[in-house]
Design an enzyme around this catalytic site. Structure first.
Site, short mmCIF file in Angstrom:
data_model
loop_
_atom_site.label_atom_id
_atom_site.label_comp_id
_atom_site.label_asym_id
_atom_site.label_seq_id
_atom_site.Cartn_x
_atom_site.Cartn_y
_atom_site.Cartn_z
CB CYS A 85 -10.20 15.74 12.61
SG CYS A 85 -10.99 16.82 11.40
CG HIS A 173 -6.22 14.75 9.76
ND1 HIS A 173 -6.94 13.65 10.15
CD2 HIS A 173 -7.12 15.64 9.27
CE1 HIS A 173 -8.23 13.86 9.90
NE2 HIS A 173 -8.36 15.05 9.37
CD GLU A 175 -4.30 11.18 10.85
OE1 GLU A 175 -5.45 11.16 10.38
OE2 GLU A 175 -3.95 11.94 11.77
N GLY A 228 3.64 -17.52 -4.61
CA GLY A 228 4.77 -16.80 -5.19
C GLY A 228 4.83 -15.37 -4.67
N GLY A 229 3.74 -14.91 -4.00
CA GLY A 229 3.71 -13.56 -3.43
C GLY A 229 4.30 -13.53 -2.03
CG ASP A 231 0.62 -10.99 1.70
OD1 ASP A 231 1.55 -10.25 2.06
OD2 ASP A 231 -0.41 -10.57 1.15
CB SER A 232 1.50 -17.36 0.24
OG SER A 232 2.33 -17.20 -0.88
#
Length: 517
Positions: A85, A173, A175, A228-229, A231-232
């Site tokens: 674009c 686009h 993507e 508790g999530g 990522d950690s």
């Protein structure tokens, strides 16, 4: 911490809303992608030695005063370049073509006619295909050095190739999901033109990350804060694989957690990973501090300050700790402007970038800083984390305090916890949990009249919230089946003492936010 990548695509960010999506699409094709600022000097590009470059779209026109541009010398490096674009318009503009406002602006689906289906960029595509356009300008004259490859009814030059340089452009686009065969185009650019071999695979990234962590940590100890999530949890699992008992995990029970949260963390990290887990019971401290506080920002600040105090106190009990690990993700790094060559504009200051380690005097380890959320989940499964933890919906740092509107009290939290658990339980049973991005209950600071049995009640209202989103920057409310909502409502009213009314939130973000506070 940064893993060495033999194959790397640099994505120049000209301010496109889709820039992170481009990077994710490239990575889905097993090639590492890194978002960099648009004006990155050609000398630095040469040092990074990318396999290819993608120039993103932009809300600007190439003729705008102060419009973002790139170092023209990148076109002389011999590195394959694909402009999308605005990226295509800028490429043609800098290399002798002409860009002008289009007679007809194109926003939405368009039918692409491919002139050269045997071209490496177009391999495997039919002569006509649907693409997603979003532009007001277009290339009206590609100049003598560009060959047009495709067109639409209103855009005669919709794809180009430079005749002497490995430089290509697409006016649409590839993507976005609205370009159904866009991934074929991107794959052609990566594999046919850049010569990539697809080395970016989670299994090998996990191995490399563990090896690098082992080298960096040596014989020192590492502290990892668990929330508790996902990522950690993934950071902790990675560290335990790399450094075993040298890793100390701290989990603060602030009394604002979901039902069964402490038990779930204990089961995964004490029983499964045999981790050195420190569960700090600070419920009383948090709830005392929150007494009578109704302002959401004040709640957040209080919770943040107390968390640092509690965490710091527990960290001092861990002898020989030199490092603190955080679950910073790639979007956090980009949006905070913390990436070395990344976009300079700070969109927001993210809680996971800087802050806590400096205050506590530790060196920071961020093993996920190259990853998007979907890649973190893939890593979690690779490391053996339970699916229930890997696919868990996001949960705010201040916990149920921001879902218990008004003053936070133990009795209210218990009502909220039960209602939330019923909602999530029914989502799992109906196989809808993975269909939504985030779902939770909110306890409102109002009471309404109801009838239960022969008596009138004057009890609380619970609102249910479920949204669908790709990036959490915008979100649509989830159209859950009426029968399902009816079942959840009946269960909450029957099983949770103190609730006589359930509402469903049908607002999108924007104008609403996902959380209520």
């Amino acid at each position: 911490m940064s893993i060495h990548h033999d194959e790397r695509i640099l994505i120049f960010d000209f301010g496109a809303q889709y820039v992170q999506l481009i990077a994710r699409r490239v990575r889905e094709l097993h090639v590492f992608a890194q978002i960099v600022r648009a004006d990155l000097p050609a000398s630095r590009v040469k040092e990074l030695a990318p396999t290819g470059i993608i120039l993103s779209g932009s809300p600007h026109s190439v003729y705008d005063q102060g419009a973002p541009t790139c170092d023209p010398a990148i076109f002389d490096l011999g590195i394959p370049i694909l402009g999308l674009c605005y990226g295509m318009q800028l490429t043609c503009h800098l290399l002798g073509g002409q860009v002008k406002p289009a007679k007809e602006r194109e926003f939405g689906r368009a039918h692409l006619q491919i002139q050269k289906t045997d071209h490496p960029l177009m391999a495997g595509l039919p002569q006509e295909t649907t693409v997603w356009m979003s532009h007001g300008d277009q290339v009206i004259d590609a100049g003598g050095l560009f060959t047009p490859l495709a067109s639409t009814s209103t855009c005669p030059i919709a794809a180009v190739q430079h005749q002497t340089k490995p430089v290509y452009g697409l006016q649409f686009h590839p993507e976005v999901s609205h370009t159904p065969l866009g991934s074929i185009l991107l794959k052609n650019f990566l594999y046919q033109i850049c010569g990539c071999t697809g080395q970016w695979k989670m299994q090998s990234f996990v191995r490399e990350t563990i090896d690098e962590l082992k080298t960096r940590i040596g014989n020192d100890r590492v502290i990892c804060g668990l929330s508790g999530g996902v990522d950690s949890a993934v950071v902790a699992a990675l560290l335990i694989k790399a450094a075993g008992t040298q890793v100390a995990c701290i989990f603060v029970n602030n009394g604002l957690l979901r039902a069964g949260e402490v038990e779930s963390v204990r089961e995964t990290f004490e029983n499964h990973f045999k981790a050195d887990l420190h569960v700090v019971d600070a419920r009383e401290q948090f709830l005392n501090a929150l007494k009578g506080v109704t302002d959401p920002q004040q709640k957040r600040k209080l919770i943040g300050h107390i968390f640092i105090d509690v965490f710091q106190k527990e960290a001092k009990n861990i002898q020989g700790a030199r490092f603190l690990a955080q679950g910073t993700l790639y979007p956090d790094v980009i949006e905070s402007g913390a990436a070395a060559d990344g976009p300079a504009a700070t969109i927001k200051t993210h809680h996971n970038v800087g802050g806590l380690p400096e205050q506590l005097g530790f060196e920071l380890i961020e093993p996920l800083r190259d990853l998007f959320k979907d890649e973190v989940r893939a890593m979690g499964l690779e490391l053996g984390l339970p699916e229930s933890m890997v696919w868990r919906h996001p949960f705010p740092g201040p916990g149920l305090a921001v879902r218990c509107l008004g003053a936070v009290e133990e009795a209210k939290l218990n009502i909220l916890r039960q209602a939330d658990a019923i909602f999530l339980d029914e989502l799992h049973k109906a196989h809808l949990y993975r269909e939504v991005s985030q779902a939770f209950a909110v306890l409102l600071p109002v009471q309404t009249v109801g009838v239960m049995g022969d008596g009138r009640t004057y009890d609380s209202v619970v609102a249910l919230r479920a949204v669908k989103t790709d990036d959490f920057m915008t979100a649509d409310w989830a159209h859950l089946p009426h029968e399902f909502l009816s079942k959840v409502s009946t269960r909450i009213i029957n099983e949770v003492r103190g609730v006589n009314r359930v509402a469903y939130d049908i607002s999108s973000k924007p104008p609403a936010t996902i959380e209520w506070e």
